[in-house]
Design a protein around this motif. Structure first.
Motif, PDB file in Angstrom:
ATOM      1  N   ASP A 121      -1.854 -20.433  11.175  1.00 31.63           N
ATOM      2  CA  ASP A 121      -1.388 -21.345  10.139  1.00 31.63           C
ATOM      3  C   ASP A 121      -2.596 -22.101   9.592  1.00 31.63           C
ATOM      4  O   ASP A 121      -3.148 -22.955  10.265  1.00 31.63           O
ATOM      5  CB  ASP A 121      -0.363 -22.308  10.744  1.00 31.63           C
ATOM      6  N   SER A 122      -3.020 -21.792   8.379  1.00 30.45           N
ATOM      7  CA  SER A 122      -4.263 -22.366   7.868  1.00 30.45           C
ATOM      8  C   SER A 122      -4.074 -23.267   6.652  1.00 30.45           C
ATOM      9  O   SER A 122      -5.037 -23.544   5.958  1.00 30.45           O
ATOM     10  CB  SER A 122      -5.235 -21.240   7.520  1.00 30.45           C
ATOM     11  N   HIS A 123      -2.867 -23.695   6.407  1.00 29.83           N
ATOM     12  CA  HIS A 123      -2.693 -24.590   5.266  1.00 29.83           C
ATOM     13  C   HIS A 123      -3.122 -26.011   5.647  1.00 29.83           C
ATOM     14  O   HIS A 123      -3.088 -26.391   6.813  1.00 29.83           O
ATOM     15  CB  HIS A 123      -1.246 -24.556   4.757  1.00 29.83           C
ATOM     16  N   PRO A 124      -3.552 -26.801   4.671  1.00 25.18           N
ATOM     17  CA  PRO A 124      -4.023 -28.168   4.952  1.00 25.18           C
ATOM     18  C   PRO A 124      -2.913 -29.049   5.525  1.00 25.18           C
ATOM     19  O   PRO A 124      -1.756 -28.919   5.158  1.00 25.18           O
ATOM     20  CB  PRO A 124      -4.465 -28.693   3.586  1.00 25.18           C
ATOM     21  N   ARG A 125      -3.308 -29.948   6.425  1.00 25.46           N
ATOM     22  CA  ARG A 125      -2.378 -30.893   7.027  1.00 25.46           C
ATOM     23  C   ARG A 125      -2.909 -32.297   6.852  1.00 25.46           C
ATOM     24  O   ARG A 125      -4.116 -32.512   6.781  1.00 25.46           O
ATOM     25  CB  ARG A 125      -2.243 -30.628   8.517  1.00 25.46           C
ATOM     26  N   SER A 126      -2.034 -33.246   6.871  1.00 23.32           N
ATOM     27  CA  SER A 126      -2.469 -34.629   6.809  1.00 23.32           C
ATOM     28  C   SER A 126      -3.084 -35.003   8.158  1.00 23.32           C
ATOM     29  O   SER A 126      -2.686 -34.493   9.211  1.00 23.32           O
ATOM     30  CB  SER A 126      -1.303 -35.550   6.452  1.00 23.32           C
ATOM     31  N   ILE A 127      -4.029 -35.903   8.128  1.00 22.68           N
ATOM     32  CA  ILE A 127      -4.713 -36.313   9.357  1.00 22.68           C
ATOM     33  C   ILE A 127      -3.755 -37.005  10.316  1.00 22.68           C
ATOM     34  O   ILE A 127      -3.912 -36.932  11.529  1.00 22.68           O
ATOM     35  CB  ILE A 127      -5.937 -37.200   9.020  1.00 22.68           C
TER      36      ILE A 127
END
Length: 124
Positions: A3-9
């Motif tokens: 899973d390589s989509h951006p995530r919030s910190i």
């Protein structure tokens, strides 16, 4: 696939709601647990062994200890039954065994302090 989509910190610091990844909070809890276990093991070890031994991991009721070389591993094996008994009594009642492995990096960390006397003689 990963899973390589951006995530919030914020999602990295919160407990994982998704079981596909481990949150930083869980990693931090494990690191703190290993540090506390390492301190406890060091207090139970004889003074000579303390600088040459550390807790590397704890999984499936087995503690993995690292030591600098084969001679310290042999010395630690003599203490293994007493250490296992003390850990079961005071810290981990479910502990089944202790695995001892050699990590030469522990010896490298101690070498400069033991070789200082030899380096001072070279300048004479």
């Amino acid at each position: 696939m990963r899973d390589s989509h951006p995530r919030s910190i914020d999602s990295l610091f919160n407990d994982a709601t998704n079981t596909d990844y481990v949150s930083l909070a869980q990693i931090q809890k494990r690191a703190v647990m290993l540090l506390k276990l390492n301190r406890a093991v060091r207090t139970l070890l004889p003074t000579l062994l303390r600088p040459w031994c550390r807790v590397a991991n704890c999984r499936q009721n087995v503690i993995i200890l690292e030591t600098a070389n084969a001679s310290w591993k042999m010395r630690l094996r003599y203490e293994q039954t007493q250490l296992l008994s003390a850990l079961r009594t005071h810290i981990l009642p479910s502990l089944s065994s202790i695995d001892i492995r050699i990590n030469p990096d522990l010896a490298r960390n101690e070498e400069p302090s033991t070789q200082d006397n030899g380096n001072n003689l070279q300048g004479i």
